[in-house]
Design an enzyme around this catalytic site. Structure first.
Site, PDB file in Angstrom:
ATOM      1  N   GLY A  62      -6.235   4.243   5.327  1.00 44.75           N
ATOM      2  CA  GLY A  62      -7.054   4.836   5.999  1.00 44.75           C
ATOM      3  C   GLY A  62      -7.697   4.143   7.250  1.00 44.75           C
ATOM      4  O   GLY A  62      -7.818   4.851   8.488  1.00 44.75           O
ATOM      5  N   VAL A  63      -7.760   2.971   7.172  1.00 39.04           N
ATOM      6  CA  VAL A  63      -8.475   1.986   8.090  1.00 39.04           C
ATOM      7  C   VAL A  63      -7.423   1.894   9.294  1.00 39.04           C
ATOM      8  O   VAL A  63      -7.708   1.807  10.517  1.00 39.04           O
ATOM      9  CB  VAL A  63      -8.978   0.558   7.551  1.00 39.04           C
ATOM     10  CG1 VAL A  63      -7.657  -0.053   7.051  1.00 39.04           C
ATOM     11  CG2 VAL A  63      -9.806  -0.037   8.561  1.00 39.04           C
ATOM     12  N   ILE A 103       1.674   4.685   1.680  1.00 35.48           N
ATOM     13  CA  ILE A 103       0.754   5.736   2.248  1.00 35.48           C
ATOM     14  C   ILE A 103       0.088   4.825   3.424  1.00 35.48           C
ATOM     15  O   ILE A 103      -0.523   3.479   2.887  1.00 35.48           O
ATOM     16  CB  ILE A 103      -0.520   6.246   1.415  1.00 35.48           C
ATOM     17  CG1 ILE A 103       0.088   7.126   0.296  1.00 35.48           C
ATOM     18  CG2 ILE A 103      -1.539   6.922   2.155  1.00 35.48           C
ATOM     19  CD1 ILE A 103      -0.789   7.704  -0.745  1.00 35.48           C
ATOM     20  N   HIS A 113       0.886  -1.326  -0.100  1.00 37.91           N
ATOM     21  CA  HIS A 113       0.239   0.035  -0.058  1.00 37.91           C
ATOM     22  C   HIS A 113       0.898   1.324   0.054  1.00 37.91           C
ATOM     23  O   HIS A 113       1.186   1.786   1.134  1.00 37.91           O
ATOM     24  CB  HIS A 113      -0.895  -0.111   1.267  1.00 37.91           C
ATOM     25  CG  HIS A 113      -2.062   0.854   1.233  1.00 37.91           C
ATOM     26  ND1 HIS A 113      -2.149   2.097   1.444  1.00 37.91           N
ATOM     27  CD2 HIS A 113      -3.378   0.623   0.682  1.00 37.91           C
ATOM     28  CE1 HIS A 113      -3.087   2.730   1.334  1.00 37.91           C
ATOM     29  NE2 HIS A 113      -4.054   1.759   0.952  1.00 37.91           N
ATOM     30  N   GLU A 163      -7.961   3.013  13.165  1.00 46.44           N
ATOM     31  CA  GLU A 163      -7.773   2.193  14.222  1.00 46.44           C
ATOM     32  C   GLU A 163      -6.576   2.794  15.151  1.00 46.44           C
ATOM     33  O   GLU A 163      -6.727   2.695  16.540  1.00 46.44           O
ATOM     34  CB  GLU A 163      -6.968   0.759  13.573  1.00 46.44           C
ATOM     35  CG  GLU A 163      -6.715  -0.171  14.822  1.00 46.44           C
ATOM     36  CD  GLU A 163      -7.753  -0.783  15.540  1.00 46.44           C
ATOM     37  OE1 GLU A 163      -7.626  -1.083  16.736  1.00 46.44           O
ATOM     38  OE2 GLU A 163      -8.915  -0.580  15.056  1.00 46.44           O
TER      39      GLU A 163
END
Length: 146
Positions: free
Chosen positions: A58-59, A55, A49, A63
């Site tokens: 987002g998840v 990067i 990723h 978290e």
């Protein structure tokens, strides 16, 4: 009051690679906390990723932010041994990417608590620039009741 990684691991049930808080730099138990996650290229998500342009997903930002709030919720002795479970997320916004070399600073604030349920607001910053924000609905449960 500050908490190092050893103190955080006494409060949160998470362990690497899913422990996403390195230090708590400020805490007002069951009210608020400010925590740090140092983002390094050595983390497994950066293998895919994205290759050549890493990067933080987002998840995982969400978290990491929620875990800072989890420390605030679970710090009081009466909540030790409980797990904070997501009930939902609202008003999720991503403003800027988080990349290796960044330090994600999360400011978490408990907005409302009724019994074992509540609402937590978190803002994530890199270099004092807002990168993400979200409201998290949560439930505090003992793991034997899962």
């Amino acid at each position: 009051m500050e908490l190092d990684i050893n103190e955080i691991m006494k409060i949160l049930p998470h362990r690497p690679p899913m422990l996403l808080v390195d230090r708590i730099i400020e805490i007002d138990p069951f009210k608020s906390a400010t925590g740090i996650k140092n983002i390094t290229m050595n983390e497994p998500q950066f293998r895919g990723h994205f290759p050549g342009h890493p990067i933080m997903p987002g998840v995982l930002i969400l978290e990491a932010m929620a875990q800072v709030g989890g420390v605030a919720m679970l710090y009081p002795e009466e909540n030790r041994g409980k797990i904070a479970l997501f009930g939902g997320m609202e008003h999720v916004k991503f403003k800027h990417p988080v990349v290796p070399g960044d330090q994600l600073v999360t400011k978490a604030q408990l907005i409302r608590v009724r019994g074992d349920f509540g609402l937590l607001h978190c803002d994530g910053y890199v270099d004092d620039q807002l990168v993400a924000s979200a409201d998290f609905k949560f439930a505090l449960k003992r793991d034997e009741k899962l």
